[in-house]
Scaffold this motif. Structure first.
Motif, short mmCIF file in Angstrom:
data_model
loop_
_atom_site.label_atom_id
_atom_site.label_comp_id
_atom_site.label_asym_id
_atom_site.label_seq_id
_atom_site.Cartn_x
_atom_site.Cartn_y
_atom_site.Cartn_z
N TYR A 108 -51.93 -85.23 45.38
CA TYR A 108 -50.83 -85.15 44.38
C TYR A 108 -49.50 -85.00 44.85
N ASP A 109 -48.77 -85.38 44.47
CA ASP A 109 -47.14 -86.01 45.21
C ASP A 109 -46.12 -84.56 44.76
N TYR A 110 -45.15 -84.60 43.37
CA TYR A 110 -45.36 -83.99 42.57
C TYR A 110 -46.12 -83.02 41.61
N TRP A 111 -45.57 -81.53 41.02
CA TRP A 111 -46.50 -81.25 40.31
C TRP A 111 -45.45 -79.64 39.82
N GLY A 112 -46.19 -80.10 37.58
CA GLY A 112 -44.93 -79.39 37.46
C GLY A 112 -45.55 -77.65 37.37
N GLN A 113 -45.44 -77.18 36.34
CA GLN A 113 -44.82 -75.61 36.20
C GLN A 113 -46.15 -74.74 35.87
N GLY A 114 -46.92 -75.66 35.28
CA GLY A 114 -48.62 -75.07 34.59
C GLY A 114 -47.75 -74.89 33.57
#
Length: 121
Positions: A108-114
């Motif tokens: 995946y290209d972009y990630w949230g912080q969890g």
């Protein structure tokens, strides 16, 4: 794309939680949003993904089928992971992520912080 995940917490086994992931920035209407989870010391697991334009979903983990449900609200640029009948083995940090173009299999290209989900027995 910036992603902000929320909704984690502590729940008893058999309970439910709904995670939300708000996206901002670049469009990903040709791709979709995925959900992942990770336990410390272990690899990141692909829970599943939702095609942003159609709402079609597919799951990467057989253990969550018929318990976890993904949806999205395109007007709010928000994806959801509804988790029902939670089990202690679902305890993990959950991440949302965006891929700008299909197919939606990782990477995946972009990630949230969890956001942390803890299920007590």
């Amino acid at each position: 794309v910036q992603l902000q995940a929320s909704g984690g917490g502590l729940v008893q086994a058999g309970g439910s939680l709904r995670l939300s992931c708000v996206a901002s920035g670049r469009s990903f209407s040709s791709g979709g949003m995925g959900w992942f989870r990770q336990v410390p010391g272990q690899g990141r697991e692909f829970v599943g993904a939702i095609v942003w334009s159609t709402g079609n979903v597919f799951y990467g983990l057989s253990s969550v089928k018929n318990r976890f449900f993904m949806s999205r609200d395109t007007r709010k640029s928000t994806g959801y992971l509804q988790m029902d009948n939670l089990k202690p083995e679902d305890t993990a940090t959950y991440f949302c992520a965006v891929k700008q173009y299909s197919p939606l299999a990782p990477p995946y290209d972009y990630w949230g912080q969890g956001t942390q989900v803890t299920v007590s027995s």
